[in-house]
Design a protein around this motif. Structure first.
Motif, PDB file in Angstrom:
ATOM      1  N   ARG A  38      -6.645  -4.277  -4.116  1.00  0.00           N
ATOM      2  CA  ARG A  38      -6.202  -4.014  -5.494  1.00  0.00           C
ATOM      3  C   ARG A  38      -4.907  -3.222  -5.494  1.00  0.00           C
ATOM      4  NH1 ARG A  38     -10.642  -1.063  -8.513  1.00  0.00           N
ATOM      5  NH2 ARG A  38     -11.711  -3.001  -8.054  1.00  0.00           N
ATOM      6  N   ASN A  39      -4.814  -2.232  -4.590  1.00  0.00           N
ATOM      7  CA  ASN A  39      -3.606  -1.421  -4.489  1.00  0.00           C
ATOM      8  C   ASN A  39      -2.427  -2.262  -4.018  1.00  0.00           C
ATOM      9  OD1 ASN A  39      -2.109   0.947  -4.579  1.00  0.00           O
ATOM     10  ND2 ASN A  39      -2.511   1.383  -2.430  1.00  0.00           N
ATOM     11  N   MET A  40      -2.677  -3.183  -3.078  1.00  0.00           N
ATOM     12  CA  MET A  40      -1.608  -4.022  -2.547  1.00  0.00           C
ATOM     13  C   MET A  40      -1.069  -4.959  -3.624  1.00  0.00           C
ATOM     14  SD  MET A  40      -1.628  -5.957   1.084  1.00  0.00           S
ATOM     15  CE  MET A  40      -2.419  -7.463   0.628  1.00  0.00           C
ATOM     16  N   ARG A  42      -1.145  -4.397  -6.821  1.00  0.00           N
ATOM     17  CA  ARG A  42      -0.439  -3.587  -7.810  1.00  0.00           C
ATOM     18  C   ARG A  42       0.942  -3.171  -7.326  1.00  0.00           C
ATOM     19  NH1 ARG A  42      -2.879   2.068  -9.421  1.00  0.00           N
ATOM     20  NH2 ARG A  42      -3.382   1.739  -7.251  1.00  0.00           N
ATOM     21  N   LYS A  43       1.067  -2.861  -6.029  1.00  0.00           N
ATOM     22  CA  LYS A  43       2.352  -2.420  -5.484  1.00  0.00           C
ATOM     23  C   LYS A  43       3.325  -3.575  -5.279  1.00  0.00           C
ATOM     24  CE  LYS A  43       1.177   1.922  -4.682  1.00  0.00           C
ATOM     25  NZ  LYS A  43       1.844   3.132  -4.967  1.00  0.00           N
ATOM     26  N   GLY A  44       2.825  -4.773  -5.074  1.00  0.00           N
ATOM     27  CA  GLY A  44       3.683  -5.949  -4.953  1.00  0.00           C
ATOM     28  C   GLY A  44       4.481  -5.997  -3.675  1.00  0.00           C
ATOM     29  N   LYS A  46       6.443  -3.975  -2.116  1.00  0.00           N
ATOM     30  CA  LYS A  46       6.495  -2.821  -1.214  1.00  0.00           C
ATOM     31  C   LYS A  46       5.464  -2.972  -0.091  1.00  0.00           C
ATOM     32  CE  LYS A  46       8.538   0.707  -1.790  1.00  0.00           C
ATOM     33  NZ  LYS A  46       9.859   1.114  -1.329  1.00  0.00           N
ATOM     34  N   SER A  47       4.276  -3.461  -0.418  1.00  0.00           N
ATOM     35  CA  SER A  47       3.247  -3.641   0.602  1.00  0.00           C
ATOM     36  C   SER A  47       3.632  -4.749   1.572  1.00  0.00           C
ATOM     37  CB  SER A  47       1.907  -3.981  -0.044  1.00  0.00           C
ATOM     38  OG  SER A  47       1.427  -2.882  -0.767  1.00  0.00           O
ATOM     39  N   HIS A  50       6.238  -3.375   3.973  1.00  0.00           N
ATOM     40  CA  HIS A  50       5.639  -2.531   5.006  1.00  0.00           C
ATOM     41  C   HIS A  50       4.866  -3.359   6.031  1.00  0.00           C
ATOM     42  CE1 HIS A  50       5.754   1.236   2.226  1.00  0.00           C
ATOM     43  NE2 HIS A  50       6.913   0.973   2.782  1.00  0.00           N
TER      44      HIS A  50
END
Length: 70
Positions: A38-40, A42-44, A46-47, A50
């Motif tokens: 879910r965090n990935m 949301r961050k789009g 940037k993830s 990385h």
């Protein structure tokens, strides 16, 4: 000690006013993987950036070790 002023106050349940709070206790906590996904999302980008930097770095380390230990 204070007592309820009317008998109807004793019949009320603390969970009767908030049915969603009681339902939240029945649901299991989301797993670490689900929260990470879910965090990935949301961050789009940037993830993904990385992830690719980590992949390139790991490949560079492995190729460097292969070169040094040949």
């Amino acid at each position: 000690m204070s007592q309820p002023s009317t008998p109807s106050d004793t019949a009320k349940s603390p969970f009767a006013e908030q049915p969603t709070a009681n339902a939240a206790f029945n649901e299991p906590k989301p797993s670490y993987v689900k929260l990470a996904m879910r965090n990935m999302v949301r961050k789009g980008g940037k993830s993904l950036q990385h992830f690719f930097l980590t992949t390139v770095g790991l490949l560079a380390v492995l190729i460097g070790l292969a070169y040094l230990t040949r």
